[in-house]
Design an enzyme around this catalytic site. Sequence first.
Site, short mmCIF file in Angstrom:
data_model
loop_
_atom_site.label_atom_id
_atom_site.label_comp_id
_atom_site.label_asym_id
_atom_site.label_seq_id
_atom_site.Cartn_x
_atom_site.Cartn_y
_atom_site.Cartn_z
N PHE A 136 0.86 -1.19 0.00
CA PHE A 136 0.00 0.00 0.00
C PHE A 136 0.89 1.23 0.00
O PHE A 136 1.76 1.39 0.86
CB PHE A 136 -0.91 0.02 1.23
CG PHE A 136 -1.80 1.24 1.27
CD1 PHE A 136 -2.94 1.31 0.49
CD2 PHE A 136 -1.49 2.31 2.10
CE1 PHE A 136 -3.75 2.43 0.51
CE2 PHE A 136 -2.30 3.44 2.13
CZ PHE A 136 -3.43 3.50 1.33
N ASP A 220 9.33 2.45 1.14
CA ASP A 220 8.24 3.22 1.72
C ASP A 220 8.27 3.04 3.23
O ASP A 220 7.88 2.00 3.76
CB ASP A 220 6.91 2.72 1.14
CG ASP A 220 5.70 3.48 1.64
OD1 ASP A 220 5.75 4.02 2.77
OD2 ASP A 220 4.68 3.51 0.93
N LYS A 249 3.71 10.47 8.25
CA LYS A 249 3.11 10.02 9.51
C LYS A 249 3.88 10.47 10.74
O LYS A 249 3.81 11.63 11.13
CB LYS A 249 2.92 8.50 9.48
CG LYS A 249 1.79 8.03 8.54
CD LYS A 249 1.56 6.55 8.69
CE LYS A 249 0.44 6.04 7.78
NZ LYS A 249 -0.90 6.40 8.25
#
Length: 396
Positions: A136, A220, A249
């Site tokens: 994702f 990622d 994040k």
Amino acid sequence: MNAWQDRFDRRLMRSMAMPLAKLERGEGSRVWDDTGKEYLDFLAGIAVNALGHAHPVFVEAVSAQAAKLAHVSNYFTTEPALELAERITRLAGAGDAGRVWFGNSGAEANEAAFKLARLNNSGGARTRVLSLVDGFHGRTMGSLALTGKAHMRDAFEPLPGGVEHIPATIEALEANIDDAVAALFLEPIQGEAGVVELPDGFLETARELTHRHGALLIVDEIQTGAGRTGEWFAFQHAGITPDAITVAKGIGGGFPIGALVTFGRASSLYSKGQHGSTFGGNPLATAVANAVLGEIERAGLLENATRRGRQIGERVAALESPLVAGVRGRGLLIGIALTEPVAAAVVAEAMHGGLIVNAANDSTIRMAPPLIIDDDDIDEFAARLGNSLAAVAATL
């Protein structure tokens, strides 16, 4: 439907589900809803609130910078932006060649990385971009093209082309990486897939093969970065050096910010005018990220993530619930594998009992608590999770 749910239903885009609660305030590892009910937050805004809620360092950084300078556009720079670029490249081990591009989210960071991959195409022969099945990387068109979940992509086809999704196996790496590959994208732990770690030796093999064939290895680290796994970035557990990482994040501790960090030759691929962002690297976001990362370093929260993650695994095992098949993950990115597809029911019971966790899929409970959690938080977590598992097991 109560009043706030009706307001949400009337005015918010229906791309989002009805929220679980209307939260009013938070402190440390706890939040309170509009009825005054307290919850132990073991999701932290999906691995975002690294210092928990309303941490004094975060609050001071926002207040102090907002009183000086919040936004200047990308025609100017500021000391917080320069400091953060230097800090992130140091923490990532990028060395003198390391460079940073700042955006506002993880999806934007992955869009920048996707364009970086396209630039790794000297002579026009590198037409392939690889990413992993079940990975994702975001919901914008480019980051969605990289995402290895067909059910998320199907409604938006045709997406940007040239992306191939391969299984997360060493055999697939060996079969697919060749001189036509511009880049390989991967998450070191697939969070949205249920906190699934890559096979032993996968990162090392990916690094060797991409280096041999001139492809970029782009990691990622949006969910795994900022100390969540016990290292600043999860790739560091494998002792490799990627060509680029994407972060977001937790680096902002709750303030929106994302970044692409490049290593070595990848740092020279972008040229003037090829990418940008009006808000990217603004002084408010970068000042807060500096404060958050500085506090993680000062307070030894990488070590805390390692220790508390181990404790949580032990406490979950000690529950001896027939619903628990095992615990996955590293540090404070944790997945509880269930023996039955009842994750949503466990999450609902947990919310009822004052514990916030997440169903990554039907058979996995995901947890990504603040890096500041302590013994008391873990004791309370174990008790509330145990009650939730028992309540669901009794219905089966």
